[in-house]
Design a protein around this motif. Structure first.
Motif, short mmCIF file in Angstrom:
data_model
loop_
_atom_site.label_atom_id
_atom_site.label_comp_id
_atom_site.label_asym_id
_atom_site.label_seq_id
_atom_site.Cartn_x
_atom_site.Cartn_y
_atom_site.Cartn_z
N TRP A 130 33.22 51.25 40.97
CA TRP A 130 34.29 50.69 41.81
C TRP A 130 34.30 51.13 43.23
O TRP A 130 34.42 50.39 44.05
CB TRP A 130 35.72 51.22 41.33
N SER B 24 36.90 43.91 42.53
CA SER B 24 37.17 42.99 41.30
C SER B 24 38.28 41.93 41.41
O SER B 24 38.18 40.88 40.90
CB SER B 24 37.35 43.88 40.16
N LYS C 105 43.50 47.50 39.82
CA LYS C 105 42.12 47.30 39.69
C LYS C 105 41.54 47.51 40.93
O LYS C 105 41.96 47.32 42.14
CB LYS C 105 41.93 45.97 38.98
N GLY C 106 40.04 47.62 40.97
CA GLY C 106 39.29 47.69 42.37
C GLY C 106 39.45 46.35 43.29
O GLY C 106 39.81 45.39 42.68
#
Ligand code: MN
Length: 747
Positions: free
Chosen positions: A198, A260, A256-257
């Motif tokens: 990440w 992503s 989340k990243g």
């Protein structure tokens, strides 16, 4: 279990790390209870510092700040002292005068090998092209690493470089970022090191698309702030429900990243407000049984979305990630994801291979459950069992792709081959013609033969020779099905070409014996009818069948010749025995086939018939006619294939003479014999044998065997004998002498 913790993802920007010194590295190692020999490690840093002395980073800092930063991160990630030392030394082979030998002498061969491994990865140049290429390149790195620590150090090296990327010009930044996204982040993913993945992705995203990155961050921060109350309410409800059912679970949630999320938005073609699963809740349980129990609780609280439940515990991902995933719909109709897993699984999910070190030190509750450490066990099984725990580290030696090798084209493309493949396989992969005329290759700049085996990371350039062509041997050199089939195809085509020639020649020479023009017959209607009746695609198929010995000429002759011609031929049984081709001895061993009916012929090799001995030929598959002595034991076997048999005989040389027996009727008086022999000698004939008998009544007969060149010669000789006054008649006696056609006479 400790009280539930909420840890939203750290929203701080991905900044350049501050300067660290060897003391920081040492204290990180000590904090993490890593074995550490302070004096030795200071020696390593001194060596690296000396080697890099005078070099500066683009930031203006001394170069040693980079290896120190890498070593510090490795220590933070709980890697051992060896990995940290490799981090300190990772650039000395590439950028300074130090050699692998120096390293081995000073720090041992393990360190030297690891540093060399890291340097080698850096030496492969990645040329961006497509997803297949990127995958091959990643595999190349994994395949050539031989030790997971090499990749781990390389990933941390890349992470440190990404964090200090701001000092480079835009174009270089983008190139390195793309390489990070396409090669290094997926590698981290494959090793299960999602935290590093990440970080690498978000840093690369930031440099490649600075505006989108800033925009997404801003929106996401607002979104998180706006959803905070809802988020906390969800976490609270979960916590309560778990407490009521006596499930020990630690609840957290994270965003989340960025990268992503960005990719998800692009793939689904939606904007951030439409994306709900940017937040994921996580329940960490104490054992596998409780993960499923917790799942039941979640599904009682909220409705699961059908098709979104994934059991990665029963079916781990290829990188052995294990977790339960489900997406449920909240009160306000908003869906969110819940991930449920054990602590060991969580550690593996975040740190992947790095978790191995913790496990080794016994910091992990190992009897917690066995299934969660399947990843590590599998890792260990890749290598041979190591009963001694101190050699546990060597278990990290890897051969992830034992069956494949990855090599470069001169343009920088990576191609994968089965292990055992050669430069010839490489040539056929590039182009069939390149394979057919391959004479060798230049591997890493050195000329090598075409049977040279390919090794990981080789740069291969094929050399060709227009006269070179495939042979049967080549089938033993190649390892790829493609090369094998191309070579086979070529050989078959070549054989077929020859078979067609042989077949055409056989048929033509047979037809000539019937005094018909082969060409006229080949183009005749009868021939066309015959080919159509047999279902052949054309005259070439007929020829090739004859050439391969799969058919006989007789049915063809019957079909194409008028009956009276056929009979005419049958009346000459003597001529039928004649050879189709004539084999001529030359030197000691070679054969040539003379005349119009040129055919390929060779001695089979199992026997060596001498000129004059009876011989027999067999049509081979595409190579011509093999010639044996009739006494050869192999002939017995070949006679089971009468359709392949072909008549051959020794060719007569140009200066060959034929023996002829003459009966000369004379008057019986003295001196006649002398006159006769004189006349024969005058005509240039040799007398093999001469005999005279008196017949009484003044008559006598002389039998003489003479050698003549041909009919004309014989006529001349006869004439000159008849002109002698004592001679009444000269007659030729047929078939009673040694003048047989199978034995050439000598002059
Ligand atoms: Mn470096």
């Amino acid at each position: 279990m400790a009280q539930a913790a909420e840890r939203p993802r750290d929203p701080a920007p991905l900044r350049e790390p501050g300067d660290v010194g060897i003391d920081d590295v040492l204290s990180r190692l000590q904090e993490n209870e890593r074995a550490c020999d302070e004096g030795w490690l200071r020696g390593v840093v001194d060596f690296a510092e000396l080697a890099h002395r005078g070099q500066v980073r683009r930031s203006g800092k001394p170069y040693i700040s980079h290896p120190l930063g890498v070593a510090h991160m490795l220590a933070e990630l709980k890697f051992d002292q060896t990995s940290v030392a490799v981090g300190l030394l990772h650039d000395v082979l590439e950028d300074t005068g130090a050699t692998k030998k120096d390293l081995a002498a000073k720090f041992g061969s393990e360190i030297a090998d690891l540093v060399d491994g890291v340097s080698k990865i850096g030496r492969h140049e990645y040329v961006h092209s497509d997803e297949v290429q990127a995958e091959s390149f990643r595999k190349l790195i994994l395949a050539s690493a031989r030790d997971l620590r090499v990749i781990v150090v390389k990933l941390v090296d890349r992470l440190h470089n990404m964090l200090t990327l701001g000092h480079l010009e835009a174009e270089k930044r983008k190139r390195i970022s793309r390489e990070t996204l396409e090669i290094y982040a997926p590698l981290a993913h494959r090793l299960g090191m999602s935290r590093i993945q990440w970080l690498l992705e978000d840093l690369a995203f930031q440099h490649m698309h600075p505006h989108q990155y800033a925009d997404l961050r801003k929106q996401l921060d607002e979104r998180i702030k706006g959803a905070r109350r809802t988020t906390e309410r969800i976490a609270e409800r979960l916590r309560e429900a778990l407490r009521k059912t006596d499930i020990e679970g630690e609840i957290s949630y994270r965003v989340k990243g960025y990268y992503s999320i960005y990719r998800k938005l692009q793939q689904r073609q939606i904007d951030l407000p439409e994306l709900y699963d940017f937040l994921a809740f996580r329940i960490i349980t104490v054992d596998v049984k409780e993960t499923y129990a917790a799942l039941g609780v979640v599904h009682q609280l909220w409705h699961p979305i059908p098709g979104r439940f994934k059991d990665y515990i029963a079916m781990p991902k290829p990188n052995l990630y294990q977790s339960l995933h489900t997406t449920v719909v909240g009160r306000g109709g908003q869906p969110f994801e819940v991930q449920i897993r054990t602590r060991a699984m969580d550690l593996l999910a975040e740190e992947g291979v790095a978790a191995h070190w913790r496990y080794k030190e016994g910091q992990l509750d190992t009897d917690e459950n066995d299934a969660s450490i399947v990843w590590l066990r599998q890792l260990l099984e890749w290598q041979q069992e190591t009963p001694d725990p101190r050699t546990f580290m060597s278990a990290l030696k890897i051969d992830l792709y034992p069956d494949e090798v990855y090599v470069f084209t001169p343009k920088g493309d990576v191609l994968s081959f089965p292990r055992g493949a050669t430069t010839l396989d490489f040539a056929y992969r590039i182009h069939t013609e390149l394979g057919h005329h391959c004479s060798g290759a230049r591997v890493n700049g050195r000329l090598v033969p075409l049977r040279t085996g390919l090794k990981n990371g080789d740069i291969v350039e094929i050399t060709t020779n227009p006269n070179r062509e495939p042979s049967r041997d080549w089938l033993n050199i190649v390892a790829t099905p493609k090369a094998r089939s191309k070579i086979r195809h070529w050989i078959n085509a070549e054989q077929k070409k020859r078979a067609i020639e042989i077949g055409r020649t056989m048929l033509a020479s047979e037809l000539r014996r019937y005094r018909v023009s082969p060409r006229r017959i080949f183009e005749s209607k009868e021939m066309a009818d015959f080919i159509a009746a047999e279902g052949y695609s054309g005259v070439d198929e007929l020829f090739s069948r004859l050439g391969f010995g799969r058919g006989s000429v007789k049915p063809v002759l019957r079909a194409v010749l008028p009956p009276e011609r056929l009979r005419h031929r049958d009346e000459e049984p003597g001529r039928l025995r004649r050879a189709v081709s004539k084999v001529m001895p030359r030197d000691q061993a070679k054969l040539i086939v003379k005349g119009e009916d040129d055919m390929l012929a060779f001695f089979a090799g199992c026997c060596s018939p001498l000129p004059g001995e009876e011989i027999i030929g067999f049509v081979t598959r595409g190579r011509g006619v093999s010639v044996h002595s009739v006494d050869c034991p192999n002939v017995q076997n070949l006679l089971y294939h009468p359709e392949r048999e072909i008549r051959v005989e020794w060719a007569r040389r140009n200066d060959a003479m034929f023996a002829v027996t003459l009966v000369i009727e004379t008057r019986d008086r003295p001196g006649v014999l002398a006159r006769v022999t004189e006349a024969i000698a005058k005509q240039g004939s040799n007398i093999r044998h001469i005999e005279s008998h008196s017949r009484g009544a003044g008559e006598a007969a002389i039998d003489v065997v003479v050698d003549v060149r041909n009919r004309k010669h014989l006529n001349r000789l006869q004439e000159s004998l008849e002109n002698l006054s004592a001679v009444r008649a000269v007659k030729r006696r047929q078939g009673s002498s040694s003048a047989s056609s199978s034995a050439p006479a000598t002059a």
